[in-house]
Design a protein around this motif. Sequence first.
Motif, mmCIF file in Angstrom:
data_model
loop_
_atom_site.group_PDB
_atom_site.id
_atom_site.type_symbol
_atom_site.label_atom_id
_atom_site.label_comp_id
_atom_site.label_asym_id
_atom_site.label_seq_id
_atom_site.Cartn_x
_atom_site.Cartn_y
_atom_site.Cartn_z
ATOM 1 N N ILE A 68 -5.617 -3.488 -5.494
ATOM 2 C CA ILE A 68 -4.496 -2.571 -5.050
ATOM 3 C C ILE A 68 -3.724 -2.118 -6.539
ATOM 4 O O ILE A 68 -3.509 -2.859 -7.394
ATOM 5 N N SER A 69 -3.709 -0.830 -6.701
ATOM 6 C CA SER A 69 -3.220 -0.459 -8.192
ATOM 7 C C SER A 69 -1.550 -0.272 -7.941
ATOM 8 O O SER A 69 -1.059 -0.505 -7.159
ATOM 9 N N SER A 70 -1.023 0.078 -9.114
ATOM 10 C CA SER A 70 0.402 0.396 -9.454
ATOM 11 C C SER A 70 1.152 1.217 -8.540
ATOM 12 O O SER A 70 2.038 1.256 -7.984
ATOM 13 N N GLY A 71 -0.112 2.400 -8.216
ATOM 14 C CA GLY A 71 0.551 3.384 -7.152
ATOM 15 C C GLY A 71 0.402 3.106 -5.692
ATOM 16 O O GLY A 71 0.348 4.020 -5.019
ATOM 17 N N GLY A 72 -0.022 1.995 -5.437
ATOM 18 C CA GLY A 72 -0.484 1.684 -4.017
ATOM 19 C C GLY A 72 -1.912 1.882 -3.398
ATOM 20 O O GLY A 72 -2.262 1.862 -2.245
ATOM 21 N N ASN A 73 -2.907 2.279 -4.450
ATOM 22 C CA ASN A 73 -4.226 2.806 -3.751
ATOM 23 C C ASN A 73 -4.918 1.395 -3.568
ATOM 24 O O ASN A 73 -4.952 0.625 -4.506
ATOM 25 N N TYR A 74 -5.479 1.441 -2.506
ATOM 26 C CA TYR A 74 -6.271 0.176 -2.017
ATOM 27 C C TYR A 74 -7.780 0.681 -2.344
ATOM 28 O O TYR A 74 -8.368 1.571 -1.876
ATOM 29 N N THR A 75 -8.394 -0.213 -3.005
ATOM 30 C CA THR A 75 -10.039 -0.284 -3.427
ATOM 31 C C THR A 75 -10.621 -1.610 -2.814
ATOM 32 O O THR A 75 -10.245 -2.548 -3.213
ATOM 33 N N LEU A 76 -11.618 -1.005 -1.992
ATOM 34 C CA LEU A 76 -12.673 -2.025 -1.525
ATOM 35 C C LEU A 76 -14.064 -1.990 -2.048
ATOM 36 O O LEU A 76 -14.401 -0.706 -1.958
ATOM 37 N N GLN A 77 -14.539 -2.467 -3.117
ATOM 38 C CA GLN A 77 -15.924 -1.995 -3.466
ATOM 39 C C GLN A 77 -17.112 -3.334 -3.901
ATOM 40 O O GLN A 77 -16.377 -4.590 -4.010
#
Length: 275
Positions: A68-77
């Motif tokens: 989860i980035s500082s901007g709230g973006n969620y990444t699953l990879q």
Amino acid sequence: GSLYISPSKLATSTVYFRNASNTYLMTISGSGNVGVGTTYPSARLDVSSTTEQLRLSYSSTVYATTTISSGGNYTLQTGGSVGTSGDIAIKAAGGLRFDFDTDGASSGEKILIRANQGAGLVNLMGITRAGYVGIGTTGPTKSLHIYHADNYPLRVQSSDALCGLELIDTSDTAYIATQDSKLSLGFGANMDTSNLTVLSSGYVGIGTTNPTSPLHVENSVVATARLVSSNSSYTGLYILNTGTGNAVTYYDASNGDVVGSDYMHIGQYNDLRGV
């Protein structure tokens, strides 16, 4: 390399795990919440980090990461040796699943919606890397590609009396619409008289939305209809009656009602008399 476990002096009896440098590694609150990277966990498991927060591993080289980035973006990879070739699937207990399928290469990447229908997985819809959407096919070749055994694989339905489609290019807009048992095709919106209209009876109207014969043409120009042929012998108009009736053309230049004595007709009666 030492590990220290120290209960808090607070009434909540929080337990802290820290190393010799007094860095907090894990926290268990009095309510049972576990924190990693935070001393104030607000959920059963609260992981806080500015980089990869969670890794699920099959081995040291095959794993998936969650960030989860500082901007709230969620990444699953996927990561490690599988890199971008690993697929990601979200499955429901009922058999429906949402797949990110790479086929081992970026050119084959697609998003798939599948369902287990007893005999195995059935592909319901796919979106390719190029943005093509396929329904019933995982290899769409157009922006929308529908494949189904049904003779009518597409239904467009409106909640009111009129339903239609807009066809738009760089300069014009054309319409296909249906209303009140009529089909309209042309460049006018709704049931415009400039369109070609087909009734449920099969009557075709050009310049009218209410044709009263199999072919009904209305227009305000000098030539309502023009028949042109490039044949070197002759140009003709065939009016044929395959039954027992007459073959006649009517002309009315006054009021167009073909009634009374202000019109004429040319034709042939069934007994071969000319009129």
